[in-house]
Write an enzyme that holds these catalytic residues in place. Sequence first.
Site, short mmCIF file in Angstrom:
data_model
loop_
_atom_site.label_atom_id
_atom_site.label_comp_id
_atom_site.label_asym_id
_atom_site.label_seq_id
_atom_site.Cartn_x
_atom_site.Cartn_y
_atom_site.Cartn_z
CG HIS A 308 -2.06 0.94 1.08
ND1 HIS A 308 -1.96 2.29 1.38
CD2 HIS A 308 -3.31 0.74 0.63
CE1 HIS A 308 -3.12 2.85 1.11
NE2 HIS A 308 -3.95 1.95 0.65
CG ASP A 366 -8.48 -4.09 -2.81
OD1 ASP A 366 -9.69 -3.93 -2.63
OD2 ASP A 366 -7.72 -3.18 -3.17
N1 CMC Z 1 4.27 -7.48 -4.98
C1 CMC Z 1 5.63 -7.47 -5.10
N2 CMC Z 1 6.40 -6.40 -4.87
C2 CMC Z 1 5.79 -5.27 -4.50
C3 CMC Z 1 4.38 -5.18 -4.35
C4 CMC Z 1 3.61 -6.34 -4.60
N3 CMC Z 1 2.28 -6.32 -4.48
N4 CMC Z 1 4.03 -3.92 -3.98
C5 CMC Z 1 5.19 -3.23 -3.90
N5 CMC Z 1 6.25 -4.04 -4.21
C6 CMC Z 1 7.67 -3.68 -4.14
C7 CMC Z 1 8.06 -2.81 -5.34
O1 CMC Z 1 8.51 -3.59 -6.43
C8 CMC Z 1 9.14 -1.95 -4.74
O2 CMC Z 1 10.31 -2.74 -4.66
P1 CMC Z 1 11.79 -2.04 -4.82
O3 CMC Z 1 11.90 -1.08 -3.67
O4 CMC Z 1 12.74 -3.18 -4.76
O5 CMC Z 1 11.76 -1.36 -6.16
C9 CMC Z 1 8.68 -1.72 -3.29
O6 CMC Z 1 7.86 -2.86 -2.99
C10 CMC Z 1 7.87 -0.43 -3.11
O7 CMC Z 1 6.78 -0.47 -4.03
P2 CMC Z 1 6.20 0.78 -4.84
O8 CMC Z 1 5.68 0.31 -6.13
O9 CMC Z 1 7.24 1.87 -4.85
O10 CMC Z 1 5.04 1.21 -3.89
P3 CMC Z 1 3.84 2.17 -4.27
O11 CMC Z 1 3.48 2.89 -3.03
O12 CMC Z 1 4.18 2.98 -5.48
O13 CMC Z 1 2.70 1.15 -4.70
C11 CMC Z 1 0.80 -0.26 -4.64
C12 CMC Z 1 1.64 0.80 -3.89
C13 CMC Z 1 -0.46 -0.55 -3.82
C14 CMC Z 1 0.38 0.29 -6.01
C15 CMC Z 1 1.65 -1.53 -4.81
O14 CMC Z 1 2.01 -2.05 -3.55
C16 CMC Z 1 0.93 -2.60 -5.62
O15 CMC Z 1 1.01 -2.59 -6.86
N6 CMC Z 1 0.21 -3.57 -4.94
C17 CMC Z 1 -0.58 -4.55 -5.64
C18 CMC Z 1 -1.90 -3.93 -6.07
C19 CMC Z 1 -2.85 -3.73 -4.91
O16 CMC Z 1 -3.06 -4.63 -4.11
N7 CMC Z 1 -3.48 -2.54 -4.86
C20 CMC Z 1 -4.50 -2.23 -3.87
C21 CMC Z 1 -4.10 -1.11 -2.98
S1 CMC Z 1 -5.17 -1.02 -1.52
C22 CMC Z 1 -6.70 -0.57 -2.11
C23 CMC Z 1 -6.78 0.81 -2.60
O17 CMC Z 1 -6.56 1.74 -1.80
O18 CMC Z 1 -7.11 0.98 -3.78
#
Ligand code: CMC
Length: 432
Positions: A308, A366
């Site tokens: 998240h 989710d």
């Molecule tokens: N699986 C594997 N690796 C992950 C995941 C995941 N679900 N989420 C984040 N990471 C890793 C990412 O690759 C990065 O690694 P590194 O530092 O080595 O590059 C690190 O964790 C930080 O991730 P980020 O992409 O910079 O984090 P963000 O804040 O930009 O993204 C997110 C947040 C929710 C989009 C992401 O965690 C994600 O894609 N999760 C899966 C989709 C999901 O479940 N979304 C629902 C969010 S909750 C409901 C809502 O509010 O809509």
Amino acid sequence: MSNKTVTITDNATGKSVEFPLRSGTLGPDVIDIKDLYKEFGYFTYDPGFTATASCRSDITYIDGDQGILLYRGYPIEQLAEKSTFLEVAYLLLYGDLPTAEQLERFTDSITRHTMVNESVKNFFNGFHYNAHPMAMLTAVVGSLSAFYHDGLDINDPADRDLSAHRIIAKLPTIAAAAFKHMVGEPFVYPNNALSYTGNFLNMLFARPSEPYEVNPVAEKALDQLLILHADHEQNASTSTVRLAGSTGTNPFAAIAAGCAALWGPSHGGANEAVLKMLEEIGTVDNVPKYIAKAKDKDDPFRLMGFGHRVYKNYDPRAAIIRKTCHEVLNELGVSHDPQLELAMKLEEIALQDEYFIERKLYPNVDFYSGIIYRALGIPTEFFTVLFAIGRAPGWVAQWMEMITDPEQRIGRPRQIYTGAPKRDYVPIDQRG
Ligand code: CMC
């Protein structure tokens, strides 16, 4: 505003300027950089707005490190256990929990706005039989301004209220119509004798050919899920509603923009993506393979329902829903759901894995909501629609707050331009 300031110095020129620090009731202070360009001729660069507050808000507070979520100061755990979705909607819109009389009047108003203009039904005839329900919801919500122009003066508080009530009341009716179109069954009209959530379930599952009775376990679980989704401060869809609304567009158009933003798999589409992922993983034996894929930077696969932007601790909504998920499956007699077992195994393995621990990636709301929806008999493609119904009071409350904020201006971010410098047009016969 506090008396605290932060001094920013331009090392190139030696110029120093003090910028005010703004304090909220809770949470970190914020540097007010409104005058930065005027003082230095610089903008700030913050892709994804990870360090930028776009507004002031009294509605929702999140402490992502502690796993805290408050609506108008009330902890989500207390609201999920003791309140109802309509009471929470009132709280978000008007700032305080209602008295019994206020809640009765609000419930009555919402109940009396559940019908949609009969012509709205015609939209559905134009959609292909396998149209995604979020496509139908987004389009039909946007079309509401074509029907309800009597309440579109955004500067009139009574009009804003009327539109707010219409949106919260009509979203389930439109959503259920999209569902019936999807499954090829006749639309069911709202039944004002039922609760908000009971009526929605009735519109989804009742058929003219047989009696249908709302299952109280399903009704309670769905109501709680709607509460958990009701607001989440300046997330992508809410920010979209605010940005669209900042132009002075009508609330139906702004909420339709929010629906479109919610649809994406990184946001509200994640609940659908979780189920698709569990289907793809198939069996518990495959879990290690998929965990490895999620960790592989050359593989685009991510564990859906994990991570998240704000919560770097357990998502408090996930903790509530995890418990409800087990209760619902037990009460509905599906305690041995293979996908739930798979989900539990995935959670267990991911939570012990160094990659997920280091990055503070925990299951989010989710991860479990999809499993409950499935147990209630709701098809996967419809999950994000339920998120939209839940989020509607939050969107509307944030839109109302924005309209009445004296500091509100049209949302207009800046950029770093990285394209070609100025160059002259070349006639086509002289281009190499
Ligand atoms: N699986 C594997 N690796 C992950 C995941 C995941 N679900 N989420 C984040 N990471 C890793 C990412 O690759 C990065 O690694 P590194 O530092 O080595 O590059 C690190 O964790 C930080 O991730 P980020 O992409 O910079 O984090 P963000 O804040 O930009 O993204 C997110 C947040 C929710 C989009 C992401 O965690 C994600 O894609 N999760 C899966 C989709 C999901 O479940 N979304 C629902 C969010 S909750 C409901 C809502 O509010 O809509």
